[in-house]
Design an enzyme around this catalytic site. Structure first.
Site, PDB file in Angstrom:
ATOM      1  CG  HIS A 132      19.140  -3.690 -17.111  1.00 20.57           C
ATOM      2  ND1 HIS A 132      19.430  -5.016 -16.858  1.00 20.57           N
ATOM      3  CD2 HIS A 132      17.946  -3.447 -16.499  1.00 20.57           C
ATOM      4  CE1 HIS A 132      18.467  -5.554 -16.129  1.00 20.57           C
ATOM      5  NE2 HIS A 132      17.560  -4.618 -15.889  1.00 20.57           N
ATOM      6  CG  ASP A 209      19.393  -3.169 -23.474  1.00 22.36           C
ATOM      7  OD1 ASP A 209      18.242  -3.509 -23.837  1.00 22.36           O
ATOM      8  OD2 ASP A 209      19.732  -3.123 -22.275  1.00 22.36           O
ATOM      9  CD  GLN A 212      12.982   0.416 -20.164  1.00 27.73           C
ATOM     10  OE1 GLN A 212      11.925   1.040 -20.275  1.00 27.73           O
ATOM     11  NE2 GLN A 212      13.111  -0.624 -19.349  1.00 27.73           N
ATOM     12  CE  LYS A 235      11.192  -4.355 -19.028  1.00 25.08           C
ATOM     13  NZ  LYS A 235      12.573  -3.915 -19.170  1.00 25.08           N
ATOM     14  CB  CYS A 373      18.892  -3.987 -12.963  1.00 28.95           C
ATOM     15  SG  CYS A 373      17.863  -5.191 -12.116  1.00 28.95           S
TER      16      CYS A 373
END
Length: 415
Positions: A132, A209, A212, A235, A373
């Site tokens: 991302h 990261d 998700q 999220k 993105c």
């Protein structure tokens, strides 16, 4: 087909779970809402909404500094969320949990503190082609400032990382690997355990990261042995405007503050300043109190349902969707890796994703279209963008069928 999922011989009623989300009980353009844009943001259960209402109705006050009853109640609730987050990702200490505005700020915090302090001319930072922009841009900005080098791990046609190339890129010059746990554009799960192990062998740190992965996978930062882990509340069925940065205590202790102002200060005089202890050193100013407090309700909601039950349910949705979509001529699913969760992203030959998105919206179906993105990934795959359907615990197999039938009609109309 029903929404009951068998977990350890127990049945979990996801139809009842769905009733806890008020936004889903509506029609869009005359059709029942089918919300398949969960990778962008999840909807919020009543417990989260009520937590916001309760805070503002009953004990709205600034935290940490006040000694009156409302301030003490607000402070206690805020800090309870920190403890809940610690347990949610199995951090070793509550001081390792830093509240930010989102995963983007969490990553930027590391870049602007640890990065500025430790990245020097000629050093190398590794990222992947599927990142991302939030885990891409900060490192290029830092490299430009420090005259360092960013190297990119390529992706296969199936959407998997080229681990053979990673083995070639990682070296004694590597100071940081910044890697996404799960691709937001494809749903592919990366082998972060292997990446972390190999990075540590050459003395490099790893930032994961988890924007998700945090909602779909069991996260254990101690088992992963990652140095930093970033994710966002929105999220994980929580409010927007709240994020988390996990960092190993020794690293956070050695890093300079990110912003100056209230809360991050221990003492201020005209002769000098001293900084507060962790985690407050990185939490300058009045934080997003209400949303942090409501985030605890979101995490408790997820814990009550259970990650295993949620994963099983979402896997059923994903498999059903991929099988049904494979019957559409000219449709290609991106991210065909066997390690994949909750996202089906696709292109249709001769049809622009935006046109598909508009026609689906006319049927009350919310999907995401565009580059998500992740422009470097789209360039690698030689496409302008995709149509992405992403699933959550409140989605149903019936909704997948409605989506696929509407997509078939849309494609027929657009060709």
């Amino acid at each position: 087909m029903n929404s009951l999922v068998s977990v350890h011989n127990e049945l979990y009623d996801f139809a009842a779970v769905r009733q806890q989300f008020p936004v889903l009980q509506q029609q869009i353009k005359g059709h029942p809402l089918v919300y398949f844009d969960n990778a962008a943001t999840t909807q919020k259960p009543l417990s989260v909404i009520n937590a916001l209402l309760t805070y503002y109705s009953n004990y709205n006050a600034n935290i940490h500094r006040g000694i009156h009853s409302l301030a003490e109640q607000a402070t206690a609730a805020f800090e309870q969320t920190r403890d809940t987050v610690k347990q949610f990702i199995n951090a070793s200490e509550r001081e390792e949990i830093i509240f930010t505005s989102g995963a983007t700020e969490s990553i930027n915090l590391v870049a602007q503190t640890w990065g500025r302090q430790n990245i020097h001319e000629g050093d190398e930072i590794l990222v992947s082609e599927m990142e991302h922009h939030s885990n891409f841009v900060p490192w290029f900005m830092l490299a430009r400032e420090k005259k360092a080098v960013v190297k990119v791990i390529p992706v296969t046609e199936e959407g998997a990382l080229r681990m053979d190339v990673f083995d070639e890129l990682i070296s004694a010059k590597t100071k940081l690997v910044a890697i996404v746990h799960v691709s937001n554009a494809m749903g592919v799960v990366n082998p972060v355990e292997k990446i972390i192990r190999k990075a540590h062998e050459v003395g490099a740190l790893v930032l994961v990261d988890g924007a998700q992965s945090s909602v779909h996978l069991n996260i254990d930062v101690q088992m992963l042995e990652c140095d930093f882990f970033a994710f966002s509340a929105h999220k994980v069925y929580g409010p927007t405007g709240v994020g988390v940065l996990y960092g190993k205590h020794s690293l956070l202790q050695s890093m300079p503050p990110y912003k100056g102002g209230g809360e991050m200060i221990k003492e201020v005089s005209i002769d000098g300043i001293s900084y507060n202890d962790l985690p407050y050193k990185f939490e300058a100013g009045t934080p997003n109190i209400a949303d942090v407090i409501a985030f605890q309700a979101a995490l408790e909601f997820v814990n009550e349902v259970g990650k295993m039950a949620i994963c099983t349910h979402e896997t059923n949705l994903l498999k059903h969707a991929q099988q049904a979509l494979s019957t559409i001529d000219g449709l290609t699913i991106l991210g065909r890796s066997s390690e994949k969760i909750s996202v089906v992203s696709f292109v249709v030959e001769g049809v622009h994703p935006q046109d598909i998105g508009i026609l689906l919206d006319n049927k009350g179906i919310a999907v995401r279209t565009g580059h998500h993105c992740a422009q470097p990934l789209m360039k690698c795959l030689n496409i302008p963008g995709t149509t992405r359907a992403s699933f959550a615990m409140y989605n149903t197999l019936q909704e997948v069928d409605v989506f696929v039938e509407a997509l078939k009609k849309s494609v027929k109309l657009l060709r």
